[in-house]
Design an enzyme around this catalytic site. Structure first.
Site, PDB file in Angstrom:
ATOM      1  N   CYS A  44       0.793  -1.034  -0.046  1.00  0.00           N
ATOM      2  CA  CYS A  44      -0.120  -0.133  -0.103  1.00  0.00           C
ATOM      3  C   CYS A  44       0.974   1.230   0.012  1.00  0.00           C
ATOM      4  O   CYS A  44       1.679   1.327   0.805  1.00  0.00           O
ATOM      5  CB  CYS A  44      -0.865  -0.080   1.366  1.00  0.00           C
ATOM      6  N   TYR A 175      -5.788   6.415  -8.959  1.00  0.00           N
ATOM      7  CA  TYR A 175      -6.787   5.694  -8.790  1.00  0.00           C
ATOM      8  C   TYR A 175      -8.005   6.097  -9.419  1.00  0.00           C
ATOM      9  O   TYR A 175      -9.024   5.335  -9.864  1.00  0.00           O
ATOM     10  CB  TYR A 175      -7.221   5.862  -7.183  1.00  0.00           C
TER      11      TYR A 175
END
Length: 334
Positions: A44, A175
């Site tokens: 992440c 994203y």
């Protein structure tokens, strides 16, 4: 588990637990050595920031770290890297257990990084942006000798401004492109992303770091996105105008940081690729993880020293990572 918004633009759920761990304990959680555990996944980018900052500041003795595996299901991140599938300090199989211990009806995202109060087993915060700032400001009594000032007072307004722009268009921008559900939403995110990368390239063509002449919080936040660009975002998220390695200034800047202790040696490309390609099945239905790209180019000369700058300011580089926190052999370029 669906990530793409079929209606169009992806909107990140930013409802985080905003409780803070502070020197004065005003939220009920005072800074104490050994009391808390930072839970991360190397996959992440938001968690990778906290790994880097903790390492640069030398907080290993004061704040232990649990490393979740690279993938998760709808429930949460799991500790499948640990013997028996349980975190050895918290004794839990899923990060979700720490969230539910404090909030039995918790209905938001179970995200990393998260800091857990070890005595109670309850999550304290998963507010990733505040976590790294507080590691710099609130945990000062436990910083190593020679720790850099990643959030210098005279530059905070400038750092905050850069961080806002980079978050909106780059950190979250990839994203917004990857999880867009319509061509229009994708194009909008794509254009914003590359317009911002072009501006950053122009800025960094004349200075070594984003703000001032030393590494700051701003560089940490941009780096973790750049490190994932060619392995993931270029193909998986369709951010494919150019690879990072085809953007000369940003590529040299990223390599400069990568080769700086605390950055490249905390970057796990195997976990990064496994996470995105295996978890986002609505984008990559087969779950096949690409074999490339070749990572040896991360170690090539970058030439950024010619711009001056002092990576750690008046401080010193951190020591090598501890054996139990070292990126596994074959998972990085170092």
């Amino acid at each position: 588990m669906a990530y793409v918004n079929p209606a169009g633009e992806f909107s990140r759920d930013q409802r985080y637990i905003t409780t803070r761990i502070t020197a004065d304990g005003r939220d009920g959680y005072p800074v104490e050595a050994g009391r808390y555990r930072l839970v991360v996944s190397r996959a992440c980018p938001w968690a990778n920031r906290s790994i880097i900052v903790r390492r640069l500041l030398g907080l290993e003795d004061a704040l232990s770290m649990g490393i979740a595996g690279p993938t998760h299901d709808e429930r949460s991140w799991t500790f499948d890297l640990d013997p028996g599938g349980k975190d050895p300090v918290l004794g839990i199989e899923r990060l979700q257990e720490a969230f539910l211990a404090r909030f039995p009806d918790y209905d938001k995202g179970i995200t990393v990084p998260a800091i857990v109060d070890v005595p109670t087993g309850q999550v304290v915060t998963n507010d990733f942006a505040q976590i790294t700032i507080d590691l710099s400001l609130e945990w000062k009594q436990f910083h190593r000798e020679g720790a850099p000032d990643l959030y210098p007072e005279a530059l905070r307004e400038q750092i905050d401004k850069v961080n806002r722009l980079v978050f909106a268009d780059v950190n979250n921008g990839v994203y917004r492109a990857g999880f867009a559900g319509t061509q229009e939403a994708y194009q909008k995110a794509y254009d914003r992303l590359f317009a911002r990368l072009d501006q950053l390239s122009e800025l960094l063509s004349g200075q070594r770091y984003l703000v001032g002449d030393t590494i700051t919080e701003a560089d940490v936040r941009l780096f973790t996105t750049l490190a994932r660009f060619d392995p993931v975002y270029h193909g998986h998220f369709k951010c494919n105008r150019q690879k990072l390695s085809e953007m000369p200034v940003l590529w040299a800047y990223a390599r400069d940081l990568f080769q700086t202790p605390g950055f490249g040696d905390t970057t796990d490309f195997v976990h990064i690729k496994q996470h995105y390609y295996e978890v986002h099945r609505d984008i990559n239905p087969t779950g096949i993880v690409p074999a490339g790209p070749d990572l040896s180019n991360w170690l090539t000369e970058h030439g950024r020293e010619s711009l001056g700058g002092r990576p750690f300011g008046d401080g010193t580089p951190p020591p090598p990572p501890r054996p139990e926190e070292t990126v596994p052999a074959g998972h990085g370029a170092i």
